[in-house]
Design a protein around this motif. Structure first.
Motif, PDB file in Angstrom:
ATOM      1  N   PHE A  60      98.043  46.020  -7.061  1.00  0.00           N
ATOM      2  CA  PHE A  60      97.739  46.685  -8.338  1.00  0.00           C
ATOM      3  C   PHE A  60      96.575  45.947  -9.015  1.00  0.00           C
ATOM      4  N   PRO A  61      95.339  46.265  -8.645  1.00  0.00           N
ATOM      5  CA  PRO A  61      94.176  45.518  -9.167  1.00  0.00           C
ATOM      6  C   PRO A  61      94.089  45.493 -10.689  1.00  0.00           C
ATOM      7  N   SER A  62      94.408  46.608 -11.333  1.00  0.00           N
ATOM      8  CA  SER A  62      94.286  46.633 -12.804  1.00  0.00           C
ATOM      9  C   SER A  62      95.285  45.671 -13.446  1.00  0.00           C
ATOM     10  N   ILE A  63      96.504  45.613 -12.908  1.00  0.00           N
ATOM     11  CA  ILE A  63      97.499  44.663 -13.430  1.00  0.00           C
ATOM     12  C   ILE A  63      97.065  43.240 -13.130  1.00  0.00           C
ATOM     13  N   GLY A  64      96.500  43.033 -11.926  1.00  0.00           N
ATOM     14  CA  GLY A  64      96.014  41.707 -11.575  1.00  0.00           C
ATOM     15  C   GLY A  64      94.907  41.231 -12.503  1.00  0.00           C
ATOM     16  N   ASN A  65      93.987  42.139 -12.857  1.00  0.00           N
ATOM     17  CA  ASN A  65      92.912  41.770 -13.778  1.00  0.00           C
ATOM     18  C   ASN A  65      93.451  41.457 -15.166  1.00  0.00           C
ATOM     19  N   TYR A  66      94.452  42.219 -15.595  1.00  0.00           N
ATOM     20  CA  TYR A  66      95.087  41.964 -16.888  1.00  0.00           C
ATOM     21  C   TYR A  66      95.727  40.573 -16.903  1.00  0.00           C
ATOM     22  N   CYS A  67      96.444  40.245 -15.827  1.00  0.00           N
ATOM     23  CA  CYS A  67      97.083  38.930 -15.735  1.00  0.00           C
ATOM     24  C   CYS A  67      96.043  37.815 -15.704  1.00  0.00           C
TER      25      CYS A  67
END
Length: 368
Positions: A60-67
């Motif tokens: 989940f790239p978007s969640i990874g970027n958020y984290c």
């Protein structure tokens, strides 16, 4: 963020200072070293958390970027607390304000190794140090936990040769907004100002018919042109250029002016507020030019401007124009620290709860 008008005169400090001349006392060296080790341990933990989140980022790239953004923000909170309460850094700015939102290129002269810390500290004051900064970093920092965490945060590492560095910069500056980055921060000089780099800079300017810089190094244009084109392609409309000045009126200024490589002064205890001066210029990116030749000419001319600003600064103790002092707010810093400590505590509890099952699996493997 706390801002207040600053005086226009050079500050007067008490004789009891964290430094004597250009050297730290032994006690302060030990204190600074201890805080530096604590910071590196904190950065190692941050890098570990990034590693644990790699499967989530892959799925989940978007969640990874958020984290990643929030890990960067919360993980740097201890460093900002050290700067605020130990070395008591105050950022005194003149010139333009920095936009609170939007994609930005941020450049600065490289006076000392401390520059990255004080720029991040200032950006935290204005709400820009929220995990959305992409830094261009010299490769030697990869030896420290600070570098490990930076690598996991997708910052760009250079120092491997011109072609490889430019390729890494191009890759690192792709899809900035989609990846959660709001600014690209770099030093066009590529190195701190010290006798060996000044000598190389002077040789280059003399061999290429460029002006002789006295307070800055001749900027390296390759990365600047690559980053400028990447920013323009993604809708960036302006650069923020910061000219950093360390005044001999402050203890940290005396240390960094004498030895730009001295990192121990960053967290040394200061009985008086220590001022670091920034002159900020907002520059429309269209003004820089379209062709690589025009961009190179603009950058050389801009560093002439910075050289004159620093000449004025060292004569008068401050940059020209009305000034304001920036210090990060205590409550937001403490809140972020609580969040970061809670996250580390949760990680420790999770590791402890998983330990029996991991030991059981290890015993089974040994038995088989």
């Amino acid at each position: 963020m706390v801002t207040a008008p600053s005086r226009n005169a050079t500050p007067t400090y008490s004789k009891q200072s964290m430094c004597s001349g250009s050297h730290l006392s032994l006690i302060n060296i030990l204190w600074s070293f201890g805080l530096w080790i604590l910071l590196q341990a904190n950065q190692a933990l941050q890098a570990l958390v990034h590693v644990l989140l790699l499967p989530i980022k892959a799925a989940f790239p978007s969640i990874g970027n958020y984290c990643r953004r929030h890990l960067l923000r919360f993980g740097w909170t201890p460093a900002f607390l050290f700067l605020r309460y130990s070395s008591r850094i105050r950022i005194v700015t003149t010139g333009d304000s920095v936009p609170a939102e939007g994609l930005l290129g941020i450049t600065a002269n490289h006076q000392a190794y401390a520059d990255s810390f004080v720029i991040s500290y200032f950006l935290r004051c204005i709400g820009r140090a929220n995990g959305g900064m992409l830094w261009v970093i010299w490769r030697s920092f990869i030896m420290f936990p600070l570098g490990w965490a930076s690598k996991m945060c997708e910052h760009v590492f250079v120092g491997y040769g011109k072609d490889r560095d430019l390729q890494a910069t191009v890759r690192g500056c792709q899809n900035l907004l989609k990846r959660g980055f709001e600014s690209v921060v770099f030093f066009p000089e590529g190195s701190v100002k010290r006798p060996s780099t000044q000598r190389k800079s002077r040789e280059y300017t003399q061999n290429n018919g460029l002006p002789d810089y006295h307070h800055v190094l001749c900027p390296k244009t390759g990365a600047f042109c690559v980053i400028t084109e990447a920013l323009k392609a993604q809708g960036c409309t302006e650069y923020v250029d910061i000219t950093i000045g360390f005044s001999d009126a402050s203890a940290v200024g005396r240390v960094w002016n004498a030895n730009p490589l001295d990192l121990w002064a960053i967290f040394a205890v200061a009985p008086e507020p220590q001022e670091v001066h920034f002159h900020v210029q907002r520059i429309p990116i269209a003004q820089i030019g379209e062709s690589e030749e025009a961009q190179r000419a603009w950058l050389f001319a801009q560093f002439e401007v910075k050289d004159r600003l620093l000449d004025n600064f060292h004569r008068n103790g401050h940059f020209p124009g009305p000034s304001h002092t920036f210090v990060p707010g205590a409550v937001p810093l403490l809140c972020d620290l609580c969040v970061w400590l809670a996250a580390l505590a949760a990680l420790a509890l999770a590791a402890r709860s998983l330990a029996p099952s991991l030991n059981g699996a290890s015993d089974l493997v040994s038995f088989l």
